[in-house]
Every structure is written in C-alpha cells, then in structure tokens.
Enzyme design. Sequence first.
Site, PDB file in Angstrom:
ATOM      1  N   LYS A 190       0.783  -1.021   0.060  1.00 34.62           N
ATOM      2  CA  LYS A 190      -0.041   0.027   0.079  1.00 34.62           C
ATOM      3  C   LYS A 190       0.898   1.094  -0.076  1.00 34.62           C
ATOM      4  O   LYS A 190       2.022   1.260   0.215  1.00 34.62           O
ATOM      5  CB  LYS A 190      -0.989   0.040   1.318  1.00 34.62           C
ATOM      6  N   ASN A 191       0.112   2.412  -0.202  1.00 34.44           N
ATOM      7  CA  ASN A 191       1.054   3.584  -0.529  1.00 34.44           C
ATOM      8  C   ASN A 191       1.587   3.910   0.876  1.00 34.44           C
ATOM      9  O   ASN A 191       2.784   4.251   0.946  1.00 34.44           O
ATOM     10  CB  ASN A 191       0.039   4.946  -0.641  1.00 34.44           C
TER      11      ASN A 191
END
Length: 377
Positions: A190-191
């Site tokens: 994920k970011n």
Amino acid sequence: MSTISIPFNSPYSTGNEWHYIQDAYKEGKLAADGKYTSKCQEFFEKKYGFGKVYLTHSCTHALEMAALLMDLKPEDEVIVPSYTYVSTANAFALRGCKIVFVDSLPDYPGIDPNLLPQLINDKTRAIIAVHYGGLACDMEQIMAITRKHKLFLVEDAAAAINGFYIDPNKKRQPLGTFGHFATFSFHETKNISCGEGGMLVVNDPEFISKADEVWNRGTNRKAFNAGNKNKYEWVSLGSAFAPSEINAAWLWAQLEQIETIQQNRKVIWLWLKNNLPNLLEEYEIEWMKIPSHAEHNYHLFYGLVKNFKQRDELIKILKQKGILAVFHYQGLHTSPYYLSLENPIQKLVQAEKYSDRLIRFPLFANLNTEDLSQRMQ
C-alpha cells in the site's frame, strides 16, 4: 530463470522508521496501545475527519472487527462485490452470514450500484463498498440505497488512504468518512505501509464504546484504566486486534512524510499513463479510467488486455525483461470455497472480465522509470 530487476512493489522507507522503533523501546512500551498508536490514530482523525480510529494488525482484522460490532448473525445477508480480495467476504462469512455477490461496473472494477436494489431483502444487513485501487465508488448512489433500506454501510478502503469522492457539487470528501465503518490497509503493497497493518474507522458514535471493548479482546480494559470500572472483566466478544508499538512506530514515520510519498507516486503514475500506451502499443490495451466522481491516490496502474491468454503472455514477456507485472483478483463467486458451500453458479460478466483481462504494472514511490523504459524496448 530471469532475474527480476523491477519488482511489482518495493516498500518505501523514510529513514526515521528505526529511530521511532528504538524510541518506543526506550519508552518501555512495545505492546499495543502506546504513544505511537495514539499519534497515528489522532493523525487520521484530524487530517481526514475520520470518526474514532483503531489501529489493527491488518485490514482483514478491521473488517472482522466491523462484523463483530454490527452483531451479525448466521441468518443475515451481506452484499459484497465479487471482484475483491477474499478478506472482504471472509470477515462476514466467519460470522456465519450469507455472502451475496454483486458485479462490477463495465468501465471500473468497483461495485455497480444499479444492481444493488434487486439483491436486497428482509435478511440483508449490510453493503460492503470496496474502493478498488483507491478509486471511489459512487457514494451518492450507494448511500441513498443504504439509507432507504436502513442497512449498514462498510467502506473497504484497503487501498484508498488519501483518496477522495467528488460529489455532484464538486465538493471533495475523504474516502472512509461515509460508512458506519471504514477499513484501511498498511500492508507493504500500500501507499503507506508498516509491513502488515490496518485500521478501523468508526464513524457512528453509537458504536465507539463497544469498539473499545472489542479492540481490547472483549474486555472493559479502557474503562477500567480510566477509573470508570472497579473490575477488569470480559464483557463482550473481541480479539487481539491492536498491533504492537513496533508497527505503529514504523507507520508514524510514514505518516510524517505522507505528502512526499503521495507526490512521488503521482509522478510515477503520470509517467506510466503517458508512456506505457506507446511502449505497449502492439497489445491494444484498454487503459484504466478514473471515474468522474473519484480523486484517486495513485495506488495502482492497470490495463485490460484482450483475454487471459494475452495477459499471461504479456506477464511472461515482461518477466523475461526483468519486470514483474501481475494480474489481480479472481472473482470470488467462482472460487472453490464459495462453490463448495453448494452456492449456485453465477455469471457476473464484469467481474469475470477483470479477473481474466486486468494486468497491474509496477508502481512504487522510488520506481526507476528510466530503467523500466529501457527494459520495455
């Protein structure tokens, strides 16, 4: 066997992660619910206007927490998009609920709101809206339906931190602020990441007291520590949902630089958008579209090839060039487990299309686009 030089994902490090982990150690608090847990939770509440935030070990755990808070029973039905990660369905299947799958939209893998009314009956308790790839579902339509039928709304926003919904009046609202509950992931893909991690957002104040208990293994620990109870007791169902301070400390280092990380990802995403169509022109790929109601967070970049055979061939060719591209979800309505429950075989055309044809390309904050370009020649 080819060596992968450009992975699909590479976790980002700000440089402060180890410093904060060492600080947590010096504080003498490595178990759950310490200084860094509080800092992270307060960050999300203030920056995005979330309700009460609870860090969890994963988005999976956050969904399971939401299922407990809704007090779902075996006779209840929960509507879930078929094109999603298994956790979206698992959390409610674990409560014994009947999972009712809904198809995706033709031009976006997210849930098709137009199909929801025909799936609702007197046993339906909740709709799970998955913001696929950080791209908002049509929240105006979905919320109108949940309000009309008095249903719970859960946003599975696993990949959607810093994603926004744009309403018809052009007002932007953070994803995770619409549902009774919202869940996020901080998995390494994920970011914003802490290896494995997640959080539950409780936007309905009615559930906060219960959430305190569920998060603390079903005990009244929080009330006891605050001096509001004279005994530390088991008062409800719950589990060890809270992560350690090690995870929270790592996450805090990421949150301090969230804007930098997002800007880096934006630059990479725009490069992919502007260059991959030319580099892969011969494949006649349909490139991802951003819904008009979505302000995305540059989580992923994908395209749709002609069929699964071409998808597998392209993945193989890229791998030979040292580039790891991947396909994504396989529709849960066709999964061996779901069919083993003697559920009827369904034909969800769009979910099956994305399962067969969608290919995801490498996207991470420090991706070397010059190297990627050279390898694709």
